[in-house]
Write a protein that holds these residues in place. Structure first.
Motif, PDB file in Angstrom:
ATOM      1  N   ALA A   1      -4.644  14.389   3.493  1.00 25.64           N
ATOM      2  CA  ALA A   1      -5.726  15.096   2.812  1.00 25.64           C
ATOM      3  C   ALA A   1      -6.062  16.329   3.634  1.00 25.64           C
ATOM      4  O   ALA A   1      -5.589  16.495   4.770  1.00 25.64           O
ATOM      5  CB  ALA A   1      -6.953  14.205   2.646  1.00 25.64           C
ATOM      6  N   ARG A   2      -6.874  17.208   3.068  1.00 32.37           N
ATOM      7  CA  ARG A   2      -7.360  18.360   3.817  1.00 32.37           C
ATOM      8  C   ARG A   2      -8.561  17.901   4.641  1.00 32.37           C
ATOM      9  O   ARG A   2      -9.549  17.405   4.115  1.00 32.37           O
ATOM     10  CB  ARG A   2      -7.761  19.495   2.883  1.00 32.37           C
ATOM     11  CG  ARG A   2      -8.093  20.796   3.627  1.00 32.37           C
ATOM     12  CD  ARG A   2      -8.466  21.892   2.650  1.00 32.37           C
ATOM     13  NE  ARG A   2      -7.353  22.273   1.803  1.00 32.37           N
ATOM     14  CZ  ARG A   2      -6.406  23.140   2.141  1.00 32.37           C
ATOM     15  NH1 ARG A   2      -6.438  23.718   3.343  1.00 32.37           N
ATOM     16  NH2 ARG A   2      -5.428  23.420   1.315  1.00 32.37           N
TER      17      ARG A   2
ATOM     18  N   GLY B   1      -5.141  24.151  11.321  1.00 33.63           N
ATOM     19  CA  GLY B   1      -4.256  25.207  10.848  1.00 33.63           C
ATOM     20  C   GLY B   1      -4.743  25.842   9.556  1.00 33.63           C
ATOM     21  O   GLY B   1      -5.577  25.293   8.826  1.00 33.63           O
ATOM     22  N   GLU B   2      -4.186  27.015   9.259  1.00 34.21           N
ATOM     23  CA  GLU B   2      -4.629  27.786   8.093  1.00 34.21           C
ATOM     24  C   GLU B   2      -3.518  27.994   7.076  1.00 34.21           C
ATOM     25  O   GLU B   2      -3.696  28.729   6.100  1.00 34.21           O
ATOM     26  CB  GLU B   2      -5.156  29.147   8.557  1.00 34.21           C
ATOM     27  CG  GLU B   2      -6.322  29.032   9.524  1.00 34.21           C
ATOM     28  CD  GLU B   2      -6.733  30.393  10.096  1.00 34.21           C
ATOM     29  OE1 GLU B   2      -5.980  31.378   9.882  1.00 34.21           O
ATOM     30  OE2 GLU B   2      -7.779  30.457  10.765  1.00 34.21           O
ATOM     31  N   SER B   3      -2.374  27.374   7.272  1.00 33.84           N
ATOM     32  CA  SER B   3      -1.227  27.632   6.391  1.00 33.84           C
ATOM     33  C   SER B   3      -1.045  26.564   5.310  1.00 33.84           C
ATOM     34  O   SER B   3      -0.118  26.659   4.503  1.00 33.84           O
ATOM     35  CB  SER B   3       0.066  27.720   7.231  1.00 33.84           C
ATOM     36  OG  SER B   3       0.280  26.491   7.920  1.00 33.84           O
ATOM     37  N   LEU B   4      -1.914  25.536   5.279  1.00 32.20           N
ATOM     38  CA  LEU B   4      -1.757  24.460   4.303  1.00 32.20           C
ATOM     39  C   LEU B   4      -2.191  24.947   2.916  1.00 32.20           C
ATOM     40  O   LEU B   4      -3.323  25.382   2.715  1.00 32.20           O
ATOM     41  CB  LEU B   4      -2.606  23.245   4.716  1.00 32.20           C
ATOM     42  CG  LEU B   4      -2.562  22.054   3.756  1.00 32.20           C
ATOM     43  CD1 LEU B   4      -1.141  21.500   3.645  1.00 32.20           C
ATOM     44  CD2 LEU B   4      -3.531  20.959   4.197  1.00 32.20           C
ATOM     45  N   ARG B   5      -1.286  24.880   1.966  1.00 34.23           N
ATOM     46  CA  ARG B   5      -1.579  25.285   0.596  1.00 34.23           C
ATOM     47  C   ARG B   5      -1.867  24.041  -0.246  1.00 34.23           C
ATOM     48  O   ARG B   5      -1.348  22.963   0.003  1.00 34.23           O
ATOM     49  CB  ARG B   5      -0.405  26.053  -0.002  1.00 34.23           C
ATOM     50  CG  ARG B   5      -0.085  27.352   0.736  1.00 34.23           C
ATOM     51  CD  ARG B   5       1.065  28.083   0.052  1.00 34.23           C
ATOM     52  NE  ARG B   5       2.267  27.266   0.022  1.00 34.23           N
ATOM     53  CZ  ARG B   5       3.392  27.639  -0.596  1.00 34.23           C
ATOM     54  NH1 ARG B   5       3.451  28.810  -1.220  1.00 34.23           N
ATOM     55  NH2 ARG B   5       4.440  26.835  -0.585  1.00 34.23           N
ATOM     56  N   ASP B   6      -2.693  24.244  -1.265  1.00 32.24           N
ATOM     57  CA  ASP B   6      -3.080  23.113  -2.124  1.00 32.24           C
ATOM     58  C   ASP B   6      -1.876  22.520  -2.836  1.00 32.24           C
ATOM     59  O   ASP B   6      -1.763  21.299  -2.989  1.00 32.24           O
ATOM     60  CB  ASP B   6      -4.127  23.567  -3.149  1.00 32.24           C
ATOM     61  CG  ASP B   6      -5.460  23.901  -2.501  1.00 32.24           C
ATOM     62  OD1 ASP B   6      -5.698  23.415  -1.377  1.00 32.24           O
ATOM     63  OD2 ASP B   6      -6.253  24.648  -3.121  1.00 32.24           O
ATOM     64  N   GLU B   7      -0.951  23.368  -3.256  1.00 29.06           N
ATOM     65  CA  GLU B   7       0.206  22.840  -3.985  1.00 29.06           C
ATOM     66  C   GLU B   7       1.113  22.026  -3.064  1.00 29.06           C
ATOM     67  O   GLU B   7       1.713  21.019  -3.470  1.00 29.06           O
ATOM     68  CB  GLU B   7       0.994  23.959  -4.657  1.00 29.06           C
ATOM     69  CG  GLU B   7       1.416  25.092  -3.732  1.00 29.06           C
ATOM     70  CD  GLU B   7       0.381  26.216  -3.697  1.00 29.06           C
ATOM     71  OE1 GLU B   7       0.787  27.361  -3.419  1.00 29.06           O
ATOM     72  OE2 GLU B   7      -0.805  25.937  -3.955  1.00 29.06           O
ATOM     73  N   ASP B   8       1.222  22.459  -1.757  1.00 34.98           N
ATOM     74  CA  ASP B   8       2.023  21.681  -0.813  1.00 34.98           C
ATOM     75  C   ASP B   8       1.381  20.333  -0.538  1.00 34.98           C
ATOM     76  O   ASP B   8       2.066  19.305  -0.447  1.00 34.98           O
ATOM     77  CB  ASP B   8       2.189  22.465   0.496  1.00 34.98           C
ATOM     78  CG  ASP B   8       2.997  23.740   0.303  1.00 34.98           C
ATOM     79  OD1 ASP B   8       3.831  23.752  -0.628  1.00 34.98           O
ATOM     80  OD2 ASP B   8       2.791  24.701   1.057  1.00 34.98           O
ATOM     81  N   LEU B   9       0.032  20.332  -0.407  1.00 36.89           N
ATOM     82  CA  LEU B   9      -0.684  19.071  -0.173  1.00 36.89           C
ATOM     83  C   LEU B   9      -0.532  18.130  -1.368  1.00 36.89           C
ATOM     84  O   LEU B   9      -0.288  16.929  -1.200  1.00 36.89           O
ATOM     85  CB  LEU B   9      -2.158  19.360   0.091  1.00 36.89           C
ATOM     86  CG  LEU B   9      -3.056  18.133   0.286  1.00 36.89           C
ATOM     87  CD1 LEU B   9      -2.589  17.328   1.491  1.00 36.89           C
ATOM     88  CD2 LEU B   9      -4.522  18.550   0.440  1.00 36.89           C
ATOM     89  N   ALA B  10      -0.648  18.668  -2.565  1.00 39.21           N
ATOM     90  CA  ALA B  10      -0.525  17.835  -3.768  1.00 39.21           C
ATOM     91  C   ALA B  10       0.876  17.251  -3.887  1.00 39.21           C
ATOM     92  O   ALA B  10       1.057  16.082  -4.254  1.00 39.21           O
ATOM     93  CB  ALA B  10      -0.870  18.655  -5.009  1.00 39.21           C
TER      94      ALA B  10
END
Length: 613
Positions: free
Chosen positions: A565-566, A517-526
């Motif tokens: 993780a990404r 997917g392409e919708s994962l944001r770094d701030e959401d992952l963190a």
């Protein structure tokens, strides 16, 4: 040194015992060091005085020798044979001239033999342009080459040593004149530098020691070694101290080593006599005594430590035994203390300790039982939160298939749907075999393929055979795949992919679910990583990935759970970790688990950002 587990020895009584003993012996050793220091100072003073006395004695001897040489020159100056040969030699008969020459040569030889420091004696008869020498008899109508050494000094003789071509001379012109008029004759005496060097060489018997004569005004040096590396240091020191002191004994560091240097200036010789000796040669034994004293001090400290340790163990061994058992008690080891043979206060303490352990065992089992029941209740509550998770979309899909007349697909969808709800709503055990959990996830994928018209490719890697029968919490795989559909690929229209892989590492199994997917944001992952690792502030309600993470830890312990993780494909990678050795199919809880991870609330079929993973 006594050791107490998990306790710093500095806070025990052992250092106090050591300090007490040190306070007792320190004054004694202080007095010993003072006595040793005073003895060392006395010895150093005596050695310095002895060396200075030898220097003074040798300087006085050389001054006496010089005075003797000058006296001989004065006597020779009034010799009648020298006068006759100088003034009337050309008028003398040959036999008279020969007798006078022989008599003068004998006189010169006697002067040479009178001192070991005289190498040669010459009489230069300037009126006759001849030289009579102890080395070459009489020259024929010329003066000897050595006359060049004293020629510039005949007008103002100072009776000092004259340096010429690394040789030393004493001279006496006659008669002397204030005007620069050559005298009628000049007597020249050359010093035997070899004998002088031998005398300097025997001045000290120490290795790497030496002695030298230094004339600062003329710049000549006579030493016993030649090209001594200490010479620049000595000359520099004498040049600085010449106006302050004519004699003394100092410590100088020369060529990187300490030397004891004794010197004295002689006005008669117009030079310094310098003697230097390595301090390690002079005070080596003193340093050895000092080292022995320090060795004795170190040995005494070791004895004090050993004695203190013995006392410490004798008095505090029972106390240490109690402390060690308290440490074991903190680690959950319910062991009684073995009673000692002695009967004292510690024996009574150990009796009370054993009684306390028995009481704590009873209380602990009561608390564990209550905690186990509470965790079982919590697990049922967590699973009940997931049971209706997929219900909301099914009716819309059924409606769509029925309206489109896709009967075969509708039949297959209803079959999958029945299997799905049968699995999540059955009231059997709360744990299932991992093989059943994977089959349920594959059923869910078939349902989603119908929903998304097969535009999302899902790849299932084979499950390792050794893990097929391992018991795991129910519904730990399907919700992760559902999360990938909902937040990773629901809005992506092409090239959608989900990969499920398994990797076994000893007794541990790592299952990864990854999407592109392409919708994962770094701030959401963190934020999700932070919620999974936060144990200090557990949320009141657990859903989604955090729900699975919590249930895995309840069953398998704190080493299990979820990591996010990404992934290499660009989307979210969820790694589920389980450990077979900790799995217990007959229990709903694990007493080692006490972490409460965070979670967000899952919402179905809403176009909202992926904030509830």
């Amino acid at each position: 040194m006594p050791r107490i587990k998990d306790a710093k020895w500095m806070y025990t009584i052992f250092p106090k015992l050591v300090v007490a003993f040190l306070l007792l012996v320190t004054p004694l050793y202080g007095i010993g060091l003072i006595i040793n220091k005073q003895g060392e100072t006395s010895v150093r003073s005596e050695v310095s005085d002895s060396l200075q006395s030898r220097v003074k004695f040798y300087v006085n001897s050389l001054e006496t020798e010089k005075a003797h040489m000058l006296g001989l020159l004065d006597q020779l100056a009034v010799d009648k044979n020298l006068s006759h040969l100088t003034f009337v030699g050309q008028f003398m008969k040959i036999n008279e001239w020969s007798e006078s020459v022989l008599a003068l040569e004998n006189k010169l030889q006697m002067i040479k033999a009178s001192s070991i420091y005289i190498k040669s004696v010459e009489a230069h008869m300037l009126t006759q342009n001849r030289t009579i020498s102890t080395e070459a008899s009489i020259t024929d109508n010329r003066l000897s080459d050595e006359y060049e050494a004293i020629a510039p000094n005949y007008s103002s003789p100072n009776r000092a040593f004259i340096s010429w071509k690394d040789r030393l001379f004493l001279s006496l012109p006659f008669p002397t004149s204030a005007k620069k008029v050559p005298p009628s004759f000049a007597i020249q005496l050359e010093l035997n530098l070899t004998t002088l060097r031998d005398a300097l060489d025997h001045f000290t018997d120490y290795e790497n020691s030496g002695a030298m004569f230094i004339n600062l005004r003329q710049g000549w040096v006579v030493d016993n070694l030649g090209d001594e590396p200490q010479l620049p240091y000595v000359k520099d020191y004498l040049a600085r101290q010449a106006a302050d002191a004519s004699e003394g004994t100092v410590s100088l560091r020369m060529d990187g080593k300490p030397f004891l240097v004794s010197y004295k200036y002689s006005e008669e010789l117009d030079s310094y006599l310098v003697v230097y000796v390595p301090q390690e040669q002079l005070f080596g034994k003193i340093d050895n005594y000092k080292e022995l004293l320090w060795l004795l001090s170190l040995l005494s400290i070791v004895i004090i430590l050993i004695y203190s340790s013995w006392i410490y163990r004798m008095i505090h061994r029972p106390l240490n035994k109690l402390i060690r058992n308290f440490r074991k008690l903190e680690e959950g080891q319910w062991e009684h203390i073995r009673m000692p043979r002695s009967r004292d206060e510690f024996t009574d303490l150990m009796h009370h300790y054993n009684a306390m352990v028995d009481r704590l065992k009873v209380m602990f089992h009561e608390v564990v039982e209550q905690k186990t029941r509470a965790q079982a209740s919590e697990l049922k509550q967590l699973q009940s939160q997931i049971n209706p998770h997929f219900l909301y979309n099914t009716y819309f899909i059924l409606y769509r298939l029925a309206k489109a007349g896709q009967i075969d697909t509708l039949i297959r969808f209803c079959q999958y749907l029945g299997e799905y709800f049968q699995y999540i709503t059955r009231s059997g055990a709360d744990q299932v075999e991992l093989e059943s959990e994977i089959k349920h996830a594959q059923t869910y994928v078939e349902i989603q393929n119908i929903r998304f018209f097969n535009r999302i490719d899902v790849d299932f890697a084979p499950l390792p055979d050794s893990w097929r029968q391992v018991t795991v919490p129910r519904l730990i795989v399907q919700p992760v795949i559902e999360n990938a559909y909902k937040h990773g690929l629901e809005k992506k229209r092409a090239n959608c992919r989900i990969a499920i892989d398994f990797k076994q590492d000893g007794k541990r199994l790592f299952m990864t679910v990854e999407d592109n997917g392409e919708s994962l944001r770094d701030e959401d992952l963190a934020r999700l990583q932070r919620d999974l690792s936060d144990r200090e502030h557990p949320p009141l309600e657990l859903t989604g990935l955090l729900n699975i993470h919590r249930r895995l830890q309840i069953m398998f312990g704190d080493t299990a759970g979820i990591e996010v993780a990404r992934g290499p494909m660009g989307g979210l990678q969820v790694k589920i970790c389980m450990e077979a050795a900790l799995a217990n199919p007959h229990s709903n809880s694990n007493p080692h688990s006490n972490a409460m991870p965070h979670s967000n609330h899952d919402k179905e079929d809403e176009d909202v950002p992926a904030i509830d993973r």
